[in-house]
Motif scaffolding. Structure first.
Motif, mmCIF file in Angstrom:
data_model
loop_
_atom_site.group_PDB
_atom_site.id
_atom_site.type_symbol
_atom_site.label_atom_id
_atom_site.label_comp_id
_atom_site.label_asym_id
_atom_site.label_seq_id
_atom_site.Cartn_x
_atom_site.Cartn_y
_atom_site.Cartn_z
ATOM 1 N N ASP A 92 1.012 -1.175 -0.014
ATOM 2 C CA ASP A 92 -0.149 0.487 0.163
ATOM 3 C C ASP A 92 1.072 1.600 0.118
ATOM 4 O OD1 ASP A 92 -2.453 1.604 0.254
ATOM 5 O OD2 ASP A 92 -1.008 2.444 1.997
ATOM 6 N N SER A 93 1.835 1.318 0.805
ATOM 7 C CA SER A 93 2.787 2.584 1.075
ATOM 8 C C SER A 93 4.413 2.006 1.681
ATOM 9 C CB SER A 93 1.552 3.739 1.759
ATOM 10 O OG SER A 93 1.401 3.387 2.981
ATOM 11 N N SER A 94 5.209 3.740 1.716
ATOM 12 C CA SER A 94 6.479 2.865 2.080
ATOM 13 C C SER A 94 6.707 4.729 2.341
ATOM 14 C CB SER A 94 6.833 2.252 1.695
ATOM 15 O OG SER A 94 8.326 2.276 2.272
ATOM 16 N N GLY A 95 6.504 4.422 3.794
ATOM 17 C CA GLY A 95 6.728 6.042 4.308
ATOM 18 C C GLY A 95 8.015 6.092 4.770
ATOM 19 N N THR A 96 9.492 5.844 4.680
ATOM 20 C CA THR A 96 10.116 5.998 5.582
ATOM 21 C C THR A 96 11.369 6.597 4.529
ATOM 22 O OG1 THR A 96 11.659 5.101 6.817
ATOM 23 C CG2 THR A 96 10.716 3.249 5.552
ATOM 24 N N ILE B 158 -1.386 -3.977 7.615
ATOM 25 C CA ILE B 158 -0.808 -4.616 8.484
ATOM 26 C C ILE B 158 0.207 -3.294 8.616
ATOM 27 C CG2 ILE B 158 0.865 -5.981 8.930
ATOM 28 C CD1 ILE B 158 -0.139 -8.182 7.495
ATOM 29 N N GLY B 159 0.746 -2.221 9.378
ATOM 30 C CA GLY B 159 1.935 -1.734 9.253
ATOM 31 C C GLY B 159 2.551 -2.608 9.938
ATOM 32 N N PHE B 160 4.057 -1.771 9.288
ATOM 33 C CA PHE B 160 5.305 -2.082 10.404
ATOM 34 C C PHE B 160 5.944 -0.573 10.466
ATOM 35 C CE2 PHE B 160 6.089 -6.077 8.426
ATOM 36 C CZ PHE B 160 6.659 -6.956 8.840
ATOM 37 N N GLU B 161 6.476 -1.360 11.348
ATOM 38 C CA GLU B 161 7.297 -0.043 11.793
ATOM 39 C C GLU B 161 8.742 -0.654 12.244
ATOM 40 O OE1 GLU B 161 10.094 2.630 13.800
ATOM 41 O OE2 GLU B 161 7.318 3.492 13.708
ATOM 42 N N ASP B 162 9.977 0.175 11.180
ATOM 43 C CA ASP B 162 11.216 -0.723 11.004
ATOM 44 C C ASP B 162 12.584 0.216 12.098
ATOM 45 O OD1 ASP B 162 12.010 2.306 10.599
ATOM 46 O OD2 ASP B 162 12.212 1.517 8.453
ATOM 47 N N ASP C 43 5.132 5.223 14.833
ATOM 48 C CA ASP C 43 4.397 5.715 13.757
ATOM 49 C C ASP C 43 3.650 4.318 12.667
ATOM 50 O OD1 ASP C 43 6.058 5.212 11.402
ATOM 51 O OD2 ASP C 43 6.836 6.555 11.290
ATOM 52 N N PHE C 44 4.363 3.179 12.814
ATOM 53 C CA PHE C 44 4.022 2.351 12.223
ATOM 54 C C PHE C 44 3.340 2.295 10.160
ATOM 55 C CE2 PHE C 44 3.684 0.473 16.820
ATOM 56 C CZ PHE C 44 4.310 -0.111 16.060
ATOM 57 N N GLN C 45 3.846 3.170 9.934
ATOM 58 C CA GLN C 45 3.377 3.390 8.546
ATOM 59 C C GLN C 45 4.916 2.929 7.797
ATOM 60 O OE1 GLN C 45 4.630 7.041 7.126
ATOM 61 N NE2 GLN C 45 6.638 6.274 8.415
ATOM 62 N N ASP C 46 5.853 3.029 8.665
ATOM 63 C CA ASP C 46 7.361 2.898 7.792
ATOM 64 C C ASP C 46 6.823 1.438 6.546
ATOM 65 O OD1 ASP C 46 8.303 4.336 9.155
ATOM 66 O OD2 ASP C 46 9.082 2.541 10.592
ATOM 67 N N VAL C 47 5.650 0.841 6.296
ATOM 68 C CA VAL C 47 5.996 -0.097 5.400
ATOM 69 C C VAL C 47 4.019 -0.693 6.094
ATOM 70 C CG1 VAL C 47 6.143 -1.693 3.988
ATOM 71 C CG2 VAL C 47 8.209 -0.818 4.796
ATOM 72 N N VAL C 48 3.268 -0.273 5.045
ATOM 73 C CA VAL C 48 2.127 -0.887 5.024
ATOM 74 C C VAL C 48 1.264 -1.579 3.475
ATOM 75 C CG1 VAL C 48 -0.771 -0.197 5.157
ATOM 76 C CG2 VAL C 48 1.133 0.983 6.191
ATOM 77 N N LEU C 49 0.932 -2.612 4.463
ATOM 78 C CA LEU C 49 0.643 -3.820 3.342
ATOM 79 C C LEU C 49 -0.839 -4.744 3.402
ATOM 80 C CD1 LEU C 49 3.500 -6.811 4.164
ATOM 81 C CD2 LEU C 49 3.815 -5.093 2.538
ATOM 82 N N ARG C 50 -1.042 -5.054 2.844
ATOM 83 C CA ARG C 50 -2.410 -5.244 2.221
ATOM 84 C C ARG C 50 -2.611 -6.877 1.566
ATOM 85 N NH1 ARG C 50 -6.580 -2.504 -1.711
ATOM 86 N NH2 ARG C 50 -3.877 -1.411 -2.271
ATOM 87 N N VAL C 51 -2.860 -7.462 3.160
ATOM 88 C CA VAL C 51 -3.475 -9.150 2.507
ATOM 89 C C VAL C 51 -5.141 -9.919 1.829
ATOM 90 C CG1 VAL C 51 -3.286 -11.348 3.434
ATOM 91 C CG2 VAL C 51 -2.061 -9.623 3.983
ATOM 92 N N HIS C 52 -5.013 -10.177 0.778
ATOM 93 C CA HIS C 52 -6.520 -11.276 0.661
ATOM 94 C C HIS C 52 -6.421 -12.005 0.125
ATOM 95 C CE1 HIS C 52 -7.651 -7.070 -1.142
ATOM 96 N NE2 HIS C 52 -6.535 -6.933 -1.000
#
Length: 687
Positions: free
Chosen positions: A536-540, A658-662, A671-680
């Motif tokens: 979804d995104s990577s904000g880092t 799922i939001g990752f903290e790096d 902030d847990f937005q360093d990598v955001v994944l979406r699982v289907h």
């Protein structure tokens, strides 16, 4: 009779007496402790681990003590003058009491042929008296100084003479345990003169064999008796805790399993289907005992009792499952008089120094309307039929209410209510929350298959004629149904999952929202469900590498592969197939901090291995990759068990997010937005 000079420093059976400081212990434990125990040196601090004992056959075994054998009371007749050997019934009762103490503590007992004081610390004789007496460990303290030559010597009179080998539950066996308790260093629990007395709600034989009070409110000036068969068949909780404070706790069954059960006709206790050591049937089949598990993974199986039960697994509490086998504690009142009956059949031992290994893990009750209460560890609570009330307590519990209209309250852990749809009919689940869930067995259903009705304080779910109510705060999220497996192995996982909080660079997420993987089942396979992951995104500023692996049912990590070598540069919206995990397998994710800058492109020749409590990533072509921190979606895989992800639903999108903290530790902004994944997930087409 000439007074014999007291001796305190001589060994008895190679052991001595030493003071013990009980300050800081539970007041009711202290109430049965005289703070003197057997030690390996005079006045020493090292507790005895081996105690010898013998059954003298002649008075001279006592009377030839160096300096003479003093009477316990200088004004009384010397007990050795009326000595007789104890009989075979008493011997077996003494051996049973030793066996019980050995099962609780680190003490080992060795029976000797020699009855000389130099060899045997504990000796047992019979004398012509209605009462019994025993010598404390050697000490010259203020409470009850004890001559070394008398220490550990027990004299059994009429109240310590069981009439038959069926001595469990008799006042005679209770007396033998009581007197031996003195020899170990226990005092009268009703006596307030030293370390206080048992509290009024604990001063009876339900809680200690060391009190004269067999029932609440008894006059402690003289010992009262229960009806035959209704005295304790073991040491009770405060006795066990006091003995363990002196001599350590026995955790010798850690790693084993023990299923405890009791006979409805005899009261006999069983472990794994066999008569338990140092137990036996009692008159009237009464059951009054305390269980110490020795650290085994323990189950109380009470499914053979059909009446309404109250079963509490917390330490210091009790289980009442058979009213006809409840002990009658006052032999001066008619049997069945409620105010003189025990509160439970079986009592749980206290924890030893907070060690939870002795807790009972699992509980099965019968067909009555039962109340089940869990403890602080992960419990399996199975209530059988009936309209049951179940409180999971702390821990990650697995609960089954069975048939009937049940009320279930989850505790603070991540717990599951697992039942068929038919058995869930009429159930009310309180405080469902976002950490707990319901698994409907033998059924595959989607959210749309249910009839969902909003009500005051909750939601009703209906399907195929069954309706169950879920109570709780269901704002800020939604329900999700995940179907897994087929046939008898099929189930539907119904849970409430909060929405993913708004994630903003360098804005710390509220601690209450950091939930790890909210529902592990959403990443679990069944051999039929396909999974896809979308970036979804990577904000880092870090050029993080994102990977995945399969986690086997045994925890084995396999199929390690890279999803995004550089999440910062990958296109948002990129979707990748994760495949179709088998039943028992689940999907895990990992993040290599700034992996692109540290390692460049990594190929799929990777594997994880455990080194102690740490996971190490290695490459078959490049060796161990230890130059960058690695964080996992499974908290237990991270150093210190830190939670590096949060998860939830998205109000404007589908899938599980799922939001990752790096970064971990003091430098993290969480902030847990360093990598955001979406699982289907999607079902395979079965042909």
């Amino acid at each position: 009779m000439a007074e014999i000079e007291p001796v305190y420093s001589e060994p008895k059976g190679g052991l001595y007496g030493g003071h013990f400081d009980s300050s800081g212990l539970d007041p009711n434990v202290r109430a049965v402790m005289m703070d003197e125990r057997w030690t390996t040196s005079y006045g020493g601090s090292e507790a005895a681990t081996v105690i010898t004992y013998a059954f003298p056959t002649q008075a001279s075994d006592y009377l030839n003590a160096p300096g003479g054998y003093p009477p316990a009371d200088p004004d009384a007749e010397h007990p050795a003058y009326s000595f007789a050997p104890i009989n075979e019934i008493q011997i077996e009762a003494v051996r049973a009491a030793f066996g019980l103490v050995s099962s609780y503590t680190n003490l080992t007992f060795v029976e000797l042929d020699s009855s000389h004081a130099a060899d045997a610390a504990f000796r047992f004789g019979q004398f012509d008296d209605s009462g019994s007496q025993s010598g404390f460990p050697p000490n010259e303290g203020e409470y009850s100084p004890q001559d070394s030559r008398l220490s550990g010597d027990t004299w059994l009179g009429g109240n310590g003479t069981p009439p038959s080998m069926a001595f469990f539950g008799t006042d005679h066996f209770n007396t033998i345990m009581h007197e031996m308790g003195h020899a170990f260093g226990l005092k009268h629990g009703h006596d307030p003169d030293y370390s206080g007395a048992l509290s009024s709600d604990r001063n009876n034989n339900e809680f200690s064999v060391m009190t004269y009070a067999s029932y609440f409110g008894a006059d402690s000036e003289g010992a009262t008796e229960a009806w035959a068969g209704s005295s304790p068949s073991s040491y009770m909780m405060y006795d066990i805790a006091a003995l363990q404070a002196y001599y350590g706790a026995n955790f010798g069954k850690v790693g084993t399993e023990a299923v405890y059960s009791w006979d409805t006709q005899t009261g006999q206790q069983y472990i794994n289907g066999l008569p338990a050591e140092f137990t036996g049937a009692s008159k009237g089949a009464k059951i009054l005992t305390t269980v110490w598990t020795q650290g085994a993974i323990a189950t109380y199986d009470l499914s053979n009792f059909a009446e309404n039960q109250v079963a509490d697994l917390r330490p210091g509490e009790w289980l009442r499952f058979s009213s006809t086998q409840i002990a009658d504690l006052n032999d001066q009142a008619p049997t069945g008089t409620p105010e003189f009956q025990a509160q439970g059949n079986v009592y749980n031992a206290l924890l030893y120094q907070g060690d939870e290994r002795s807790l009972v893990s699992n509980l099965m009750t019968g067909a009555g309307n039962d109340r089940l209460i869990g403890n602080d560890i992960a419990n399996r609570l199975s209530a059988g039929a009936g309209n049951d009330t179940i409180d999971g307590g702390l821990g990650d519990d697995t609960i089954s209410g069975g048939a009937g209209a049940d009320t279930v309250t989850f505790g603070a852990g991540r717990s599951l209510l697992r039942d068929t749809l038919e058995d869930l009919n009429g159930d009310v689940v309180l405080d469902l929350g976002s950490a707990n869930a319901i698994q409907i067995l033998g059924l595959r259903a989607s959210r749309d298959d249910f009839t969902v009705t909003l009500g005051d304080g909750g939601v009703s779910f209906g399907l195929e004629g069954s309706v169950f109510d879920l109570r709780g705060d269901f704002s800020g999220g939604d329900f999700i149904a995940a179907a897994r497996g087929f046939g008898k192995d099929g189930f539907t996982h119904l849970s409430f999952i909060t929405y993913l909080p708004e994630l903003t660079e360098q804005v710390t997420v509220a601690p209450s929202a950091i939930n790890g993987i909210a529902a592990e089942v959403l990443l679990a396979g069944d051999g039929f469900t396909n999974f896809t992951v979308t970036l979804d995104s990577s904000g880092t500023i870090c050029r993080n590498t994102i990977g995945t692996y399969r986690i086997g049912a045994d925890g084995t990590i396999s199929d390690v592969s890279i999803l995004f070598g550089d999440a910062q540069q990958a296109d948002a919206g990129t979707a990748l197939a994760l495949g179709r995990p088998e039943a028992g397998e689940s999907i895990g994710f990992f993040l290599i901090q700034d992996g692109q800058n540290v390692y460049g492109e990594l190929t799929d020749d990777l594997a994880f291995r455990w080194e102690g409590t740490s996971l190490v990533l290695s490459s078959s072509s490049r060796g161990d990759l230890s130059d960058a921190d690695i964080f996992h979606s499974v908290a237990n895989y991270n150093a210190g068990g830190t939670t590096q992800v949060l998860s939830g639903l998205h109000q404007d999108g589908d899938g599980f997010w799922i939001g990752f903290e790096d970064t971990a530790g003091e430098f993290s902004d969480y902030d847990f937005q360093d990598v955001v994944l979406r699982v289907h997930e999607s079902m395979s087409i079965l042909v």
